[in-house]
Design an enzyme around this catalytic site. Sequence first.
Site, PDB file in Angstrom:
ATOM      1  N   HIS A   4       0.793  -1.237   0.000  1.00 43.49           N
ATOM      2  CA  HIS A   4       0.000   0.000   0.000  1.00 43.49           C
ATOM      3  C   HIS A   4       0.819   1.277   0.000  1.00 43.49           C
ATOM      4  O   HIS A   4       0.259   2.375   0.022  1.00 43.49           O
ATOM      5  CB  HIS A   4      -0.954   0.015   1.202  1.00 43.49           C
ATOM      6  CG  HIS A   4      -1.858  -1.164   1.250  1.00 43.49           C
ATOM      7  ND1 HIS A   4      -1.501  -2.330   1.887  1.00 43.49           N
ATOM      8  CD2 HIS A   4      -3.079  -1.375   0.709  1.00 43.49           C
ATOM      9  CE1 HIS A   4      -2.480  -3.209   1.752  1.00 43.49           C
ATOM     10  NE2 HIS A   4      -3.444  -2.664   1.048  1.00 43.49           N
ATOM     11  N   ARG A  43      -3.245   4.950  -3.889  1.00 45.20           N
ATOM     12  CA  ARG A  43      -4.584   5.239  -3.332  1.00 45.20           C
ATOM     13  C   ARG A  43      -4.743   6.704  -2.915  1.00 45.20           C
ATOM     14  O   ARG A  43      -5.591   7.029  -2.070  1.00 45.20           O
ATOM     15  CB  ARG A  43      -4.897   4.344  -2.130  1.00 45.20           C
ATOM     16  CG  ARG A  43      -5.099   2.896  -2.502  1.00 45.20           C
ATOM     17  CD  ARG A  43      -5.278   2.025  -1.285  1.00 45.20           C
ATOM     18  NE  ARG A  43      -5.464   0.645  -1.702  1.00 45.20           N
ATOM     19  CZ  ARG A  43      -6.617  -0.017  -1.597  1.00 45.20           C
ATOM     20  NH1 ARG A  43      -7.659   0.543  -1.037  1.00 45.20           N
ATOM     21  NH2 ARG A  43      -6.709  -1.256  -2.017  1.00 45.20           N
ATOM     22  N   ARG A  87       1.138   9.975  15.527  1.00 44.95           N
ATOM     23  CA  ARG A  87      -0.107  10.350  14.855  1.00 44.95           C
ATOM     24  C   ARG A  87      -0.408  11.811  15.145  1.00 44.95           C
ATOM     25  O   ARG A  87      -0.343  12.252  16.310  1.00 44.95           O
ATOM     26  CB  ARG A  87      -1.245   9.447  15.348  1.00 44.95           C
ATOM     27  CG  ARG A  87      -2.610   9.925  14.941  1.00 44.95           C
ATOM     28  CD  ARG A  87      -3.684   8.890  15.150  1.00 44.95           C
ATOM     29  NE  ARG A  87      -4.981   9.521  15.345  1.00 44.95           N
ATOM     30  CZ  ARG A  87      -5.662  10.192  14.421  1.00 44.95           C
ATOM     31  NH1 ARG A  87      -5.179  10.325  13.196  1.00 44.95           N
ATOM     32  NH2 ARG A  87      -6.827  10.746  14.698  1.00 44.95           N
ATOM     33  N   GLY A  89      -3.529  13.893  14.535  1.00 46.55           N
ATOM     34  CA  GLY A  89      -4.896  13.707  14.056  1.00 46.55           C
ATOM     35  C   GLY A  89      -5.856  14.801  14.488  1.00 46.55           C
ATOM     36  O   GLY A  89      -5.476  15.795  15.102  1.00 46.55           O
ATOM     37  N   GLU A 181     -11.196   9.645  18.884  1.00 49.15           N
ATOM     38  CA  GLU A 181     -10.663   9.597  17.520  1.00 49.15           C
ATOM     39  C   GLU A 181     -10.747   8.147  17.050  1.00 49.15           C
ATOM     40  O   GLU A 181     -11.495   7.369  17.626  1.00 49.15           O
ATOM     41  CB  GLU A 181      -9.260  10.224  17.447  1.00 49.15           C
ATOM     42  CG  GLU A 181      -8.242   9.693  18.434  1.00 49.15           C
ATOM     43  CD  GLU A 181      -7.617   8.417  17.973  1.00 49.15           C
ATOM     44  OE1 GLU A 181      -7.971   7.346  18.548  1.00 49.15           O
ATOM     45  OE2 GLU A 181      -6.754   8.452  17.076  1.00 49.15           O
ATOM     46  N   MET A 182      -9.997   7.766  16.005  1.00 51.86           N
ATOM     47  CA  MET A 182     -10.277   6.452  15.428  1.00 51.86           C
ATOM     48  C   MET A 182      -9.035   5.602  15.099  1.00 51.86           C
ATOM     49  O   MET A 182      -9.162   4.622  14.381  1.00 51.86           O
ATOM     50  CB  MET A 182     -11.126   6.634  14.147  1.00 51.86           C
ATOM     51  CG  MET A 182     -12.448   7.339  14.407  1.00 51.86           C
ATOM     52  SD  MET A 182     -13.437   7.619  12.920  1.00 51.86           S
ATOM     53  CE  MET A 182     -13.992   5.959  12.559  1.00 51.86           C
ATOM     54  N   GLU A 183      -7.847   5.972  15.616  1.00 54.37           N
ATOM     55  CA  GLU A 183      -6.654   5.220  15.209  1.00 54.37           C
ATOM     56  C   GLU A 183      -5.654   4.890  16.309  1.00 54.37           C
ATOM     57  O   GLU A 183      -4.879   3.931  16.176  1.00 54.37           O
ATOM     58  CB  GLU A 183      -5.890   5.980  14.103  1.00 54.37           C
ATOM     59  CG  GLU A 183      -6.589   6.095  12.778  1.00 54.37           C
ATOM     60  CD  GLU A 183      -7.597   7.250  12.716  1.00 54.37           C
ATOM     61  OE1 GLU A 183      -7.558   8.123  13.613  1.00 54.37           O
ATOM     62  OE2 GLU A 183      -8.438   7.273  11.809  1.00 54.37           O
ATOM     63  N   SER A 205     -11.250  19.013  16.720  1.00 53.32           N
ATOM     64  CA  SER A 205     -11.938  19.581  15.551  1.00 53.32           C
ATOM     65  C   SER A 205     -13.443  19.685  15.785  1.00 53.32           C
ATOM     66  O   SER A 205     -14.132  20.417  15.061  1.00 53.32           O
ATOM     67  CB  SER A 205     -11.698  18.698  14.323  1.00 53.32           C
ATOM     68  OG  SER A 205     -12.142  17.378  14.585  1.00 53.32           O
TER      69      SER A 205
HETATM   70  O1  R1P Z   1      -8.261  13.821  11.096  1.00 56.68           O
HETATM   71  P1  R1P Z   1      -7.803  12.398  11.249  1.00 56.68           P
HETATM   72  O2  R1P Z   1      -6.352  12.285  11.555  1.00 56.68           O
HETATM   73  O3  R1P Z   1      -8.217  11.528  10.073  1.00 56.68           O
HETATM   74  O4  R1P Z   1      -8.550  11.809  12.558  1.00 56.68           O
HETATM   75  C1  R1P Z   1      -9.944  11.804  12.803  1.00 56.68           C
HETATM   76  O5  R1P Z   1     -10.721  12.211  11.709  1.00 56.68           O
HETATM   77  C2  R1P Z   1     -11.337  11.073  11.065  1.00 56.68           C
HETATM   78  C3  R1P Z   1     -12.827  11.199  11.188  1.00 56.68           C
HETATM   79  O6  R1P Z   1     -13.280  12.380  10.625  1.00 56.68           O
HETATM   80  C4  R1P Z   1     -10.785   9.853  11.786  1.00 56.68           C
HETATM   81  O7  R1P Z   1      -9.663   9.359  11.111  1.00 56.68           O
HETATM   82  C5  R1P Z   1     -10.441  10.420  13.142  1.00 56.68           C
HETATM   83  O8  R1P Z   1      -9.543   9.700  13.903  1.00 56.68           O
HETATM   84  O1  URA Z   2     -15.865  13.804  16.496  1.00 56.19           O
HETATM   85  C1  URA Z   2     -14.833  13.391  15.985  1.00 56.19           C
HETATM   86  C2  URA Z   2     -13.903  14.269  15.414  1.00 56.19           C
HETATM   87  C3  URA Z   2     -12.802  13.777  14.853  1.00 56.19           C
HETATM   88  N1  URA Z   2     -12.607  12.449  14.868  1.00 56.19           N
HETATM   89  C4  URA Z   2     -13.473  11.604  15.425  1.00 56.19           C
HETATM   90  O2  URA Z   2     -13.246  10.402  15.415  1.00 56.19           O
HETATM   91  N2  URA Z   2     -14.569  12.095  15.974  1.00 56.19           N
END
Ligand code: R1P
Ligand code: URA
Length: 236
Positions: A4, A43, A87, A89, A181-183, A205
């Site tokens: 990737h 990608r 990270r 983010g 967040e998600m990671e 954010s």
């Molecule tokens: O702005 P990034 O770094 O992508 O992080 C946040 O934003 C995304 C969601 O909008 C998810 O990946 C979350 O973890």
């Molecule tokens: O609300 C939020 C904002 C950024 N990223 C997320 O995962 N959630």
Amino acid sequence: MSNHIGAKPGEIAETVLMPGDPLRAKWIAETFLDDAVCYSTVRNMFGYTGTYQGHRISIQGSGMGMPSASIYTHELLAEYGAKTIVRVGSAGSIQENVNVRDVVIGIGAATDSSMNANRFAGQLHYAPVADYGLLRAAADLAANRDGAPVHVGQILSSDVFYGDSLDTYKRAAEYGVLAVEMEAAALYTLAAKFKARALTICTISDHIFREEALPAEERERTFADMVEIALGAVLV
Ligand SMILES: O=P(O)(O)O[C@H]1O[C@H](CO)[C@@H](O)[C@H]1O
Ligand SMILES: O=c1cc[nH]c(=O)[nH]1
């Protein structure tokens, strides 16, 4: 090339900043690095290598969520010899005193993901944590600079952006979690597996309970405080 990432061996630095948004990766490379060269457009998940204050640094997008971030993290650590990943983010606040544009440094990442439950065959609830040296360096830098307020504490890495209910976030907030967040949980776990260093620094954010949100363009190209803290921490 890995599956990737379109870089040749040696094109990626041992130290990598990893935003989810590939266009944030481009902005960071163009704004903060000298002589940045794009090594991957596979990608459209851009990756760049350049120098910061004479030190070789790469910036690699991870995409959104733990499956995507795990792919890039694994390939950076297993195939390109990365030793440090930070990270950089965005995150949604779940605390009253953590406001949009504040910075959050993640000591550890609770998660609703089943990735580690599967990894440990349901036998333990692994606690993904940041590298202590990076965490300390980032927290010390943050304490001694002007700019956005910085909070250091636990974050939540969720598989879900649009959930059915906020109940779990409310409970997590009661137990001190700062933001969602998600990671990070996947990043911290894989760094431990590969004996590498990892940290997550996020800019708020959104405020999840107050329904405040920054527009995409600002998430992409205005989070300079967290990038400066990350670049300072990796140089310590
Ligand atoms: O702005 P990034 O770094 O992508 O992080 C946040 O934003 C995304 C969601 O909008 C998810 O990946 C979350 O973890
Ligand atoms: O609300 C939020 C904002 C950024 N990223 C997320 O995962 N959630």
